[in-house]
Enzyme design. Sequence first.
Site, mmCIF file in Angstrom:
data_model
loop_
_atom_site.group_PDB
_atom_site.id
_atom_site.type_symbol
_atom_site.label_atom_id
_atom_site.label_comp_id
_atom_site.label_asym_id
_atom_site.label_seq_id
_atom_site.Cartn_x
_atom_site.Cartn_y
_atom_site.Cartn_z
ATOM 1 N N LYS A 11 29.914 35.461 54.868
ATOM 2 C CA LYS A 11 30.455 35.875 53.578
ATOM 3 C C LYS A 11 30.464 34.691 52.608
ATOM 4 O O LYS A 11 30.303 33.532 53.030
ATOM 5 C CB LYS A 11 31.877 36.430 53.783
ATOM 6 C CG LYS A 11 31.936 37.705 54.659
ATOM 7 C CD LYS A 11 33.391 38.172 54.823
ATOM 8 C CE LYS A 11 33.505 39.428 55.663
ATOM 9 N NZ LYS A 11 34.927 39.899 55.752
ATOM 10 N N TYR A 51 31.580 48.869 52.712
ATOM 11 C CA TYR A 51 33.018 48.978 52.979
ATOM 12 C C TYR A 51 33.572 50.366 52.644
ATOM 13 O O TYR A 51 34.770 50.510 52.407
ATOM 14 C CB TYR A 51 33.775 47.890 52.205
ATOM 15 C CG TYR A 51 33.678 46.535 52.864
ATOM 16 C CD1 TYR A 51 33.944 46.362 54.226
ATOM 17 C CD2 TYR A 51 33.323 45.405 52.123
ATOM 18 C CE1 TYR A 51 33.846 45.118 54.832
ATOM 19 C CE2 TYR A 51 33.233 44.153 52.732
ATOM 20 C CZ TYR A 51 33.507 44.032 54.089
ATOM 21 O OH TYR A 51 33.428 42.796 54.690
ATOM 22 N N ASN A 123 37.791 35.920 55.741
ATOM 23 C CA ASN A 123 37.610 35.581 57.152
ATOM 24 C C ASN A 123 36.169 35.177 57.496
ATOM 25 O O ASN A 123 35.724 35.302 58.622
ATOM 26 C CB ASN A 123 38.134 36.715 58.038
ATOM 27 C CG ASN A 123 37.535 38.049 57.656
ATOM 28 O OD1 ASN A 123 36.567 38.100 56.909
ATOM 29 N ND2 ASN A 123 38.105 39.128 58.155
ATOM 30 N N HIS A 126 31.327 38.710 58.691
ATOM 31 C CA HIS A 126 31.418 40.114 59.076
ATOM 32 C C HIS A 126 30.654 40.284 60.384
ATOM 33 O O HIS A 126 29.621 39.647 60.571
ATOM 34 C CB HIS A 126 30.785 41.019 58.011
ATOM 35 C CG HIS A 126 30.561 42.423 58.504
ATOM 36 N ND1 HIS A 126 31.565 43.360 58.500
ATOM 37 C CD2 HIS A 126 29.482 43.010 59.071
ATOM 38 C CE1 HIS A 126 31.093 44.482 59.045
ATOM 39 N NE2 HIS A 126 29.836 44.302 59.393
ATOM 40 N N GLU A 137 25.043 49.921 59.249
ATOM 41 C CA GLU A 137 25.036 48.670 58.484
ATOM 42 C C GLU A 137 23.656 48.015 58.468
ATOM 43 O O GLU A 137 23.209 47.530 57.437
ATOM 44 C CB GLU A 137 26.064 47.706 59.091
ATOM 45 C CG GLU A 137 27.501 48.192 58.898
ATOM 46 C CD GLU A 137 28.537 47.384 59.687
ATOM 47 O OE1 GLU A 137 29.718 47.708 59.597
ATOM 48 O OE2 GLU A 137 28.149 46.440 60.396
HETATM 49 P P1 IDP Z 1 36.518 43.683 60.370
HETATM 50 O O1 IDP Z 1 35.795 42.868 59.313
HETATM 51 O O2 IDP Z 1 37.219 42.815 61.380
HETATM 52 O O3 IDP Z 1 35.625 44.719 61.015
HETATM 53 P P2 IDP Z 1 37.681 45.812 58.718
HETATM 54 O O4 IDP Z 1 38.914 46.578 59.021
HETATM 55 O O5 IDP Z 1 36.362 46.508 58.831
HETATM 56 O O6 IDP Z 1 37.697 44.477 59.645
HETATM 57 O O7 IDP Z 1 37.857 45.219 57.248
HETATM 58 C C1 IDP Z 1 36.797 44.678 56.520
HETATM 59 C C2 IDP Z 1 37.279 43.433 55.794
HETATM 60 O O8 IDP Z 1 38.341 43.769 54.876
HETATM 61 C C3 IDP Z 1 37.900 42.358 56.691
HETATM 62 O O9 IDP Z 1 36.934 41.534 57.319
HETATM 63 C C4 IDP Z 1 38.773 41.594 55.722
HETATM 64 O O10 IDP Z 1 38.009 40.711 54.898
HETATM 65 C C5 IDP Z 1 39.311 42.722 54.846
HETATM 66 N N1 IDP Z 1 40.577 43.291 55.345
HETATM 67 C C6 IDP Z 1 40.726 44.199 56.362
HETATM 68 N N2 IDP Z 1 42.005 44.530 56.561
HETATM 69 C C7 IDP Z 1 42.716 43.827 55.641
HETATM 70 C C8 IDP Z 1 44.132 43.754 55.326
HETATM 71 O O11 IDP Z 1 44.988 44.406 55.940
HETATM 72 N N3 IDP Z 1 44.485 42.915 54.305
HETATM 73 C C9 IDP Z 1 43.565 42.187 53.616
HETATM 74 N N4 IDP Z 1 42.234 42.227 53.866
HETATM 75 C C10 IDP Z 1 41.808 43.031 54.867
HETATM 76 MG MG MG Z 2 34.725 46.427 60.211
#
Ligand code: IDP
Ligand code: MG
Length: 168
Positions: A11, A51, A123, A126, A137
């Site tokens: 990212k 997303y 984070n 992805h 994806e």
């Molecule tokens: P993942 O990336 O671990 O698969 P997902 O639930 O698919 O997690 O969420 C996509 C992205 O959205 C995450 O990597 C993170 O950047 C953001 N995100 C997910 N949940 C939260 C949250 O509760 N608060 C803030 N950002 C979040």
């Molecule tokens: Mg995800």
Amino acid sequence: MAVEQTLILIKPDGLIKSLTGNILSRLSEAKLIIVGAKMVRVSRKLAEEHYEHLKDKPFFNELIDYIMGQQHNTFRVAAFVYQGENAIKKIRDVVGDTDPEKANPVSIRGAYGRITTSGVYENVVHASSSPEDAEKEIKLWFKPEEIVEDIYPTKEVVLNNVKTLVWA
Ligand code: IDP
Ligand code: MG
């Protein structure tokens, strides 16, 4: 165990922090092969499709800005397809939990992620979380000709008088 493919994105925060080499070294611990790799300028359409499952979340708009590079003023992500046995779980284990504070400190997200004051989890990477997500994806981010193995069925269509391979 089944051979799987998985989509990895570095990212914009990962790129701007110069973590590309480091992240790829960490991912190599999973002993998989790379079958696709490129830099992508992320359109709003691509970001929203990627997303789509989070469109009702309060952080959705910020998440779209984040993956497009608006927060970091670097309008690109690095995209990779890794392949191998049990690839999805192996990569998720190296990547760590979604929430960087909960992620194992030795994981990529635990080591390099942060929670911004406005709330989105920055984070760094992805990684696909199921075979269904991975297929959706990979087909979204890559064209068949950009993957060096035949991973999903394709078909030939004629676009502007040119024969082109697309996902079937
Ligand atoms: P993942 O990336 O671990 O698969 P997902 O639930 O698919 O997690 O969420 C996509 C992205 O959205 C995450 O990597 C993170 O950047 C953001 N995100 C997910 N949940 C939260 C949250 O509760 N608060 C803030 N950002 C979040
Ligand atoms: Mg995800």
